[in-house]
Design an enzyme around this catalytic site. Structure first.
Site, mmCIF file in Angstrom:
data_model
loop_
_atom_site.group_PDB
_atom_site.id
_atom_site.type_symbol
_atom_site.label_atom_id
_atom_site.label_comp_id
_atom_site.label_asym_id
_atom_site.label_seq_id
_atom_site.Cartn_x
_atom_site.Cartn_y
_atom_site.Cartn_z
ATOM 1 N N HIS A 310 0.861 -1.185 0.000
ATOM 2 C CA HIS A 310 0.000 0.000 0.000
ATOM 3 C C HIS A 310 0.891 1.227 0.000
ATOM 4 C CE1 HIS A 310 -3.118 2.848 1.177
ATOM 5 N NE2 HIS A 310 -3.967 1.934 0.760
ATOM 6 N N ASP A 370 -7.946 -5.401 0.259
ATOM 7 C CA ASP A 370 -8.472 -6.257 -0.801
ATOM 8 C C ASP A 370 -8.076 -7.717 -0.667
ATOM 9 O OD1 ASP A 370 -9.845 -4.313 -2.218
ATOM 10 O OD2 ASP A 370 -8.015 -3.603 -3.177
HETATM 11 N N1 ACO Z 1 4.210 -7.619 -4.694
HETATM 12 C C1 ACO Z 1 5.561 -7.585 -4.854
HETATM 13 N N2 ACO Z 1 6.315 -6.477 -4.717
HETATM 14 C C2 ACO Z 1 5.686 -5.333 -4.421
HETATM 15 C C3 ACO Z 1 4.280 -5.277 -4.237
HETATM 16 C C4 ACO Z 1 3.539 -6.473 -4.387
HETATM 17 N N3 ACO Z 1 2.207 -6.483 -4.245
HETATM 18 N N4 ACO Z 1 3.913 -4.014 -3.964
HETATM 19 C C5 ACO Z 1 5.039 -3.293 -3.963
HETATM 20 N N5 ACO Z 1 6.111 -4.086 -4.238
HETATM 21 C C6 ACO Z 1 7.524 -3.677 -4.255
HETATM 22 C C7 ACO Z 1 7.872 -2.917 -5.525
HETATM 23 O O1 ACO Z 1 8.333 -3.784 -6.554
HETATM 24 C C8 ACO Z 1 8.942 -1.983 -5.023
HETATM 25 O O2 ACO Z 1 10.142 -2.732 -4.912
HETATM 26 P P1 ACO Z 1 11.587 -1.984 -5.151
HETATM 27 O O3 ACO Z 1 11.707 -0.955 -4.064
HETATM 28 O O4 ACO Z 1 12.593 -3.077 -5.070
HETATM 29 O O5 ACO Z 1 11.496 -1.370 -6.519
HETATM 30 C C9 ACO Z 1 8.490 -1.631 -3.602
HETATM 31 O O6 ACO Z 1 7.707 -2.770 -3.172
HETATM 32 C C10 ACO Z 1 7.637 -0.376 -3.507
HETATM 33 O O7 ACO Z 1 6.575 -0.495 -4.440
HETATM 34 P P2 ACO Z 1 5.934 0.725 -5.221
HETATM 35 O O8 ACO Z 1 5.276 0.215 -6.454
HETATM 36 O O9 ACO Z 1 6.946 1.811 -5.360
HETATM 37 O O10 ACO Z 1 4.845 1.194 -4.174
HETATM 38 P P3 ACO Z 1 3.629 2.156 -4.474
HETATM 39 O O11 ACO Z 1 3.329 2.838 -3.209
HETATM 40 O O12 ACO Z 1 3.877 3.009 -5.671
HETATM 41 O O13 ACO Z 1 2.440 1.158 -4.865
HETATM 42 C C11 ACO Z 1 0.649 -0.398 -4.669
HETATM 43 C C12 ACO Z 1 1.470 0.705 -3.981
HETATM 44 C C13 ACO Z 1 0.192 0.089 -6.046
HETATM 45 C C14 ACO Z 1 -0.585 -0.683 -3.835
HETATM 46 C C15 ACO Z 1 1.533 -1.646 -4.814
HETATM 47 O O14 ACO Z 1 1.918 -2.126 -3.538
HETATM 48 C C16 ACO Z 1 0.833 -2.766 -5.602
HETATM 49 O O15 ACO Z 1 0.893 -2.791 -6.837
HETATM 50 N N6 ACO Z 1 0.162 -3.729 -4.890
HETATM 51 C C17 ACO Z 1 -0.583 -4.772 -5.550
HETATM 52 C C18 ACO Z 1 -1.939 -4.243 -6.019
HETATM 53 C C19 ACO Z 1 -2.897 -3.986 -4.867
HETATM 54 O O16 ACO Z 1 -3.065 -4.816 -3.983
HETATM 55 N N7 ACO Z 1 -3.562 -2.830 -4.925
HETATM 56 C C20 ACO Z 1 -4.588 -2.442 -3.923
HETATM 57 C C21 ACO Z 1 -4.116 -1.310 -3.100
HETATM 58 S S1 ACO Z 1 -5.238 -0.978 -1.815
HETATM 59 C C22 ACO Z 1 -6.523 -0.180 -2.560
HETATM 60 O O17 ACO Z 1 -6.419 0.509 -3.536
HETATM 61 C C23 ACO Z 1 -7.799 -0.382 -1.962
#
Ligand code: ACO
Length: 435
Positions: A310, A370
């Site tokens: 998140h 979720d």
């Molecule tokens: N699985 C694996 N790795 C992940 C995940 C994941 N679900 N989420 C983040 N990471 C990693 C990224 O690859 C990144 O790694 P790095 O630092 O080595 O490059 C690091 O964690 C940070 O991730 P970002 O994408 O920069 O985080 P951001 O805050 O931009 O994104 C998000 C947040 C979009 C929710 C992301 O965690 C994601 O895609 N999760 C999966 C989708 C999801 O569950 N979305 C629902 C969110 S809650 C809602 O909207 C109700």
């Protein structure tokens, strides 16, 4: 008089300095007011994705991602989940206060009386393909509401804004349920005023003209809880979309339609649908959970653990903890041999392995709201493509509360971000024959 708190920013190339005021919130992270920066020093700030930027003042919802805290109007989400109802929570988000008995009764009556849709709106459904995603239908039909309620809305009039809010909260379950009925070739079911808000939605989704329908009270309660937990989440992508759209003084129904479009994406509200697809894949792979965890860690693979991570929570999402318990209770209610138990067990195992893995621990990746909500919805008989629709129905109150707050805020202006231009320098047009 206390001294104004500031930070000083020095431009090392010119030696010029600027004092930027620090704004203190009632709770949470202090904020630097950078509005004078461009005028004084000639710089913009660069912050793609708003990692460190507060886009507005808001008194609706408080979120502390480090501690895993969520409060609506100062009330902890855990207490609202235990004691409140969705409609009471709607009142709280819209007005900032919990209602007394009389206020709640009045509010419930108003919402109940607005659940019908204009008959002409029904015809919009038949314009969609049978296999249209219900979120596409939601974007279209909610946008179309603006054509029914445009001229009579003066958005500077507080009473008009409240009527629009009531109309949206009341009509959203009808619009949502009808998107399902249409896609399944079922007759549209009209709302019933003797039913509660969640019961009415289940009635419009599942009742048949030929049979009496009585929803399982456990499902009614679980749906109400899911709606409370999804009702608001401060400046997330869809809420910010509604604010940005509404900042041009656009019609509120059109602004909420834009919010629905933003919510649809799998990185936002669409994740609940993707979680189930992922869990089904894992179960079908003979529960090779480790393989999926390794894939999520592999940077050459764009697969992510859906329902994990998140932008704001760097701790366990408090909503996920509540939903996990509800999911457990609901499956117990359905009996040990229920067909969703395996999905739940797989989700628990995935969470256990991920939370022991340094990749997820070091990046503070925890289950989000979720991760478990989809299993509850599936067990209630809600099809996968309706999950995000239920999220939209629940979040409508948050969107419209933020829109209402923005219109009233004397500091609010049309949303117009700046950019860091990286394109070509000025050049002369070349005739097509010479290119
Ligand atoms: N699985 C694996 N790795 C992940 C995940 C994941 N679900 N989420 C983040 N990471 C990693 C990224 O690859 C990144 O790694 P790095 O630092 O080595 O490059 C690091 O964690 C940070 O991730 P970002 O994408 O920069 O985080 P951001 O805050 O931009 O994104 C998000 C947040 C979009 C929710 C992301 O965690 C994601 O895609 N999760 C999966 C989708 C999801 O569950 N979305 C629902 C969110 S809650 C809602 O909207 C109700």
């Amino acid at each position: 008089m206390s001294k104004k708190e500031t930070v000083t920013l020095t431009d090392n190339s010119t030696g010029k300095q600027i004092e930027l005021p620090i704004l203190r919130p009632t709770n949470g992270t202090p904020t630097i007011d950078v509005r004078a920066l461009y005028k004084e020093l000639g710089y913009f700030t660069y912050d793609p994705g708003f990692l460190s930027t507060a886009s507005c003042r808001s008194s609706i919802t408080f979120l502390d991602g480090e501690e895993g805290v969520l409060q609506y109007g100062g009330y902890p989400i855990e207490q609202l989940a235990r004691h409140s109802t969705f409609l009471e929570t709607c009142y709280l988000l819209l007005s900032g206060e919990l209602p007394n008995k009389k206020e709640l009764k009045q509010f419930t009556t108003i919402i109940t009386c607005h659940t019908m849709l204009h008959e002409a709106l029904k015809r919009f459904y038949s314009g969609f393909r049978r296999d249209a995603h219900p979120m596409a239908i939601m974007v279209g039909v909610v946008g179309a509401l603006s054509s029914f309620y445009h001229d009579e809305i003066d958005i500077q009039n507080a009473e008009h804004r409240m009527i629009a809010a009531h109309q949206l909260i009341a009509k959203m379950p009808t619009i949502a349920a009808w998107s399902y009925r249409y896609a399944n070739g079922l007759p549209f079911t009209y709302p019933k005023n003797n039913l509660s808000y969640p019961e009415n939605f289940l009635h419009m989704m599942f009742s048949m003209p030929t049979e009496p329908y009585e929803p399982d009270p456990f499902f009614v309660k679980a749906l109400d809880l899911i709606m409370i937990l999804h009702a608001d989440h401060e400046q997330n992508a869809s809420t910010s979309t509604v604010r940005l759209t509404g900042s041009s003084e656009a019609n509120p129904f059109a602004a909420v339609s834009a919010g629905i479009a933003s919510l649809w994406g799998p990185a936002h509200g669409g994740a609940n649908e993707s979680v189930i697809r992922m869990l089904v894949d894992i179960v079908e792979s003979d529960n090779d959970v480790q393989y999926y965890v390794d894939r999520a860690k592999d940077k050459s693979n764009n697969f992510r653990l859906m329902g994990f991570g998140h932008r704001v929570y760097k701790n366990y999402d408090p909503r996920a903890r509540i939903i996990r318990q509800t999911c457990h209770d609901l499956l117990e209610h359905l009996g040990k041999d229920n067909e969703y138990q395996e999905l739940f067990d797989t989700a628990m195992e995935l969470e256990r392995i991920a939370l022991e893995d340094d990749y997820f621990v070091s990046r503070n990746l925890y289950p989000n709201v979720d991760f478990y909500s989809g299993i509850i919805l599936l067990a209630m008989g809600i099809p996968l493509n309706m999950f995000t629709v239920i999220f939209a129905m629940s979040r409508t109150v948050g969107w419209i509360s933020h829109w209402n707050e923005m219109i009233q805020d004397p500091e609010s202006r049309i949303g117009r971000p700046r950019q860091l231009y990286s394109g070509a320098l000025p050049r002369d047009y070349i005739n097509i024959e010479k290119r």
